[in-house]
Write a protein that holds these residues in place. Sequence first.
Motif, PDB file in Angstrom:
ATOM      1  N   PHE A 225       0.787  -1.434  -0.031  1.00  0.00           N
ATOM      2  CA  PHE A 225      -0.108   0.045   0.049  1.00  0.00           C
ATOM      3  C   PHE A 225       0.919   1.314   0.138  1.00  0.00           C
ATOM      4  O   PHE A 225       0.533   2.163  -0.616  1.00  0.00           O
ATOM      5  N   ALA A 226       2.038   1.044   0.753  1.00  0.00           N
ATOM      6  CA  ALA A 226       2.752   2.471   0.947  1.00  0.00           C
ATOM      7  C   ALA A 226       3.491   2.862  -0.437  1.00  0.00           C
ATOM      8  O   ALA A 226       3.530   3.800  -0.701  1.00  0.00           O
ATOM      9  N   GLN A 227       3.842   1.656  -1.122  1.00  0.00           N
ATOM     10  CA  GLN A 227       4.554   1.851  -2.361  1.00  0.00           C
ATOM     11  C   GLN A 227       3.507   2.183  -3.471  1.00  0.00           C
ATOM     12  O   GLN A 227       3.956   3.248  -4.214  1.00  0.00           O
ATOM     13  N   TYR A 228       2.371   1.707  -3.332  1.00  0.00           N
ATOM     14  CA  TYR A 228       1.184   2.272  -4.536  1.00  0.00           C
ATOM     15  C   TYR A 228       0.830   3.582  -4.175  1.00  0.00           C
ATOM     16  O   TYR A 228       0.764   4.491  -5.121  1.00  0.00           O
ATOM     17  N   LEU A 229       0.757   4.070  -2.899  1.00  0.00           N
ATOM     18  CA  LEU A 229       0.251   5.496  -2.681  1.00  0.00           C
ATOM     19  C   LEU A 229       1.365   6.529  -2.423  1.00  0.00           C
ATOM     20  O   LEU A 229       1.440   7.526  -2.182  1.00  0.00           O
ATOM     21  N   GLN A 230       2.625   5.807  -2.811  1.00  0.00           N
ATOM     22  CA  GLN A 230       3.804   6.839  -2.477  1.00  0.00           C
ATOM     23  C   GLN A 230       4.123   7.418  -1.239  1.00  0.00           C
ATOM     24  O   GLN A 230       4.081   8.476  -1.148  1.00  0.00           O
ATOM     25  N   LEU A 231       3.672   6.420  -0.073  1.00  0.00           N
ATOM     26  CA  LEU A 231       4.292   6.892   1.120  1.00  0.00           C
ATOM     27  C   LEU A 231       5.244   6.405   1.546  1.00  0.00           C
ATOM     28  O   LEU A 231       6.003   5.476   1.144  1.00  0.00           O
ATOM     29  N   ILE A 232       5.811   6.803   2.811  1.00  0.00           N
ATOM     30  CA  ILE A 232       7.114   6.378   3.326  1.00  0.00           C
ATOM     31  C   ILE A 232       6.795   5.115   4.409  1.00  0.00           C
ATOM     32  O   ILE A 232       5.833   5.353   5.067  1.00  0.00           O
ATOM     33  N   PHE A 233       7.476   3.950   3.646  1.00  0.00           N
ATOM     34  CA  PHE A 233       7.173   2.663   4.306  1.00  0.00           C
ATOM     35  C   PHE A 233       7.811   2.871   5.836  1.00  0.00           C
ATOM     36  O   PHE A 233       9.009   3.138   6.022  1.00  0.00           O
ATOM     37  N   VAL A 234       6.970   2.804   6.828  1.00  0.00           N
ATOM     38  CA  VAL A 234       7.462   2.404   8.286  1.00  0.00           C
ATOM     39  C   VAL A 234       6.966   1.346   8.768  1.00  0.00           C
ATOM     40  O   VAL A 234       5.975   0.993   9.054  1.00  0.00           O
ATOM     41  N   PRO A 235       7.996   0.385   8.746  1.00  0.00           N
ATOM     42  CA  PRO A 235       7.824  -1.134   9.432  1.00  0.00           C
ATOM     43  C   PRO A 235       7.320  -0.811  10.858  1.00  0.00           C
ATOM     44  O   PRO A 235       7.653  -0.180  11.722  1.00  0.00           O
ATOM     45  N   GLY A 236       5.986  -1.657  10.940  1.00  0.00           N
ATOM     46  CA  GLY A 236       5.428  -1.902  12.306  1.00  0.00           C
ATOM     47  C   GLY A 236       4.482  -0.568  12.524  1.00  0.00           C
ATOM     48  O   GLY A 236       3.795  -0.937  13.614  1.00  0.00           O
ATOM     49  N   ALA A 237       4.226   0.109  11.567  1.00  0.00           N
ATOM     50  CA  ALA A 237       3.227   1.302  11.820  1.00  0.00           C
ATOM     51  C   ALA A 237       1.937   0.997  11.738  1.00  0.00           C
ATOM     52  O   ALA A 237       1.045   1.671  12.407  1.00  0.00           O
ATOM     53  N   GLY A 238       1.535  -0.351  10.953  1.00  0.00           N
ATOM     54  CA  GLY A 238       0.271  -0.802  11.098  1.00  0.00           C
ATOM     55  C   GLY A 238      -0.285  -0.803  12.519  1.00  0.00           C
ATOM     56  O   GLY A 238      -1.513  -0.800  12.826  1.00  0.00           O
ATOM     57  N   GLU A 239       0.423  -1.215  13.274  1.00  0.00           N
ATOM     58  CA  GLU A 239       0.009  -1.478  14.814  1.00  0.00           C
ATOM     59  C   GLU A 239      -0.379  -0.216  15.462  1.00  0.00           C
ATOM     60  O   GLU A 239      -1.319  -0.205  16.177  1.00  0.00           O
ATOM     61  N   ILE A 240      -0.104   0.823  14.928  1.00  0.00           N
ATOM     62  CA  ILE A 240      -0.269   2.208  15.321  1.00  0.00           C
ATOM     63  C   ILE A 240      -2.158   2.384  15.305  1.00  0.00           C
ATOM     64  O   ILE A 240      -2.725   3.022  16.108  1.00  0.00           O
TER      65      ILE A 240
END
Length: 361
Positions: A225-240
Amino acid sequence: MLYHLHEYADLFPLLNVFRYITFRAGGAIMTSLIIVLMFGPWFINCLKSWNEQGQPIREDGPQSHLKTKKNTPTMGGIMILGAMMFSVFLWTDLNNILIQLLLFVGFSFGAVGLLDDYVKVKSKNSNGITGKIRLISEFMFAFCVSVFIAFATYGKLDGSIYFPFLKDLVIPLGGFFIIFSSLVIVGSANSVNLTDGLDGLAIVPVMIVACCLGLISYLAGNFIFAQYLQLIFVPGAGEISVFAGALVGAGLGFLWYNAPPAQIFMGDTGSLSLGAILGSMAVIIHHEIVLAIVGGLFVIETLSVFIQVISFKLTGKRVFAMAPIHHHFEKKGWSEATIVIRFWIISIVLAFIGLASLKIR
């Protein structure tokens, strides 16, 4: 805690649902909501028995508040934080350093707010601890969190500001990122604090912003999702997003008792901690500018105070009848319910604008 149940999915396949962030976010919402609804009346009665006079009301504020808000207990932030933290411990992966950082932010800023509320109640004065002591404490905690965010969570100093709607505009800050992120966290905390002046006014925008940041965190923590939306990928951020769910659930429960006429106020205990948590979430996922958009209501409230102070010092005249700006509209004759609902509408519109940045780049 419950997150680790998925490790036994080989024996009980149904337990695999605890692996999914969306399921646990929903569980976190319901858990914190139920806790606040169940224990809210008991907690309010405890506060009333401890201090029958409730939160001291500003004498220089709207005169109607001296009657309508008299004897209303404060420190409702304890109820919000308690339910939220229990839900977080129950539904999140506590080994995730991002969750640990957010827990630290909630406890530390909540402690500063609690001390401020306690001094106000015991001294029977609307002035709590001195502003200098409060700000020093806030910056100290925010600085510690910023250092961990900058180094521990990324493995290196990622000191850049990323702008929404413009994919190529990035401003590297280097070591100044720690100072910048500290300002974001402290500024967010105090902006929510300034907004918390009418029944239900602050908690709904807080929940709206939490929903937005929770969604962005879920996307930023997923590489595809981060790559598709051109967001900065932050490992573990989904838990937030699970943490955000716990905040939203506790906020909904609190709104049940904070809706006009309020039975309880969140006080600085709630406003400072919730604002700092939102600021920390935004810093972790590199969406500080988006926070200023979706939390634009908090920015407006804060700017109204700055404009009022600067104008009075330079010209001796006030721009607003009273600051923050929600009191200005009270002075103009708007009813409290009208102000609150219209400000909620503004917050919802700003949230949509902020979320649009996910696709428009």
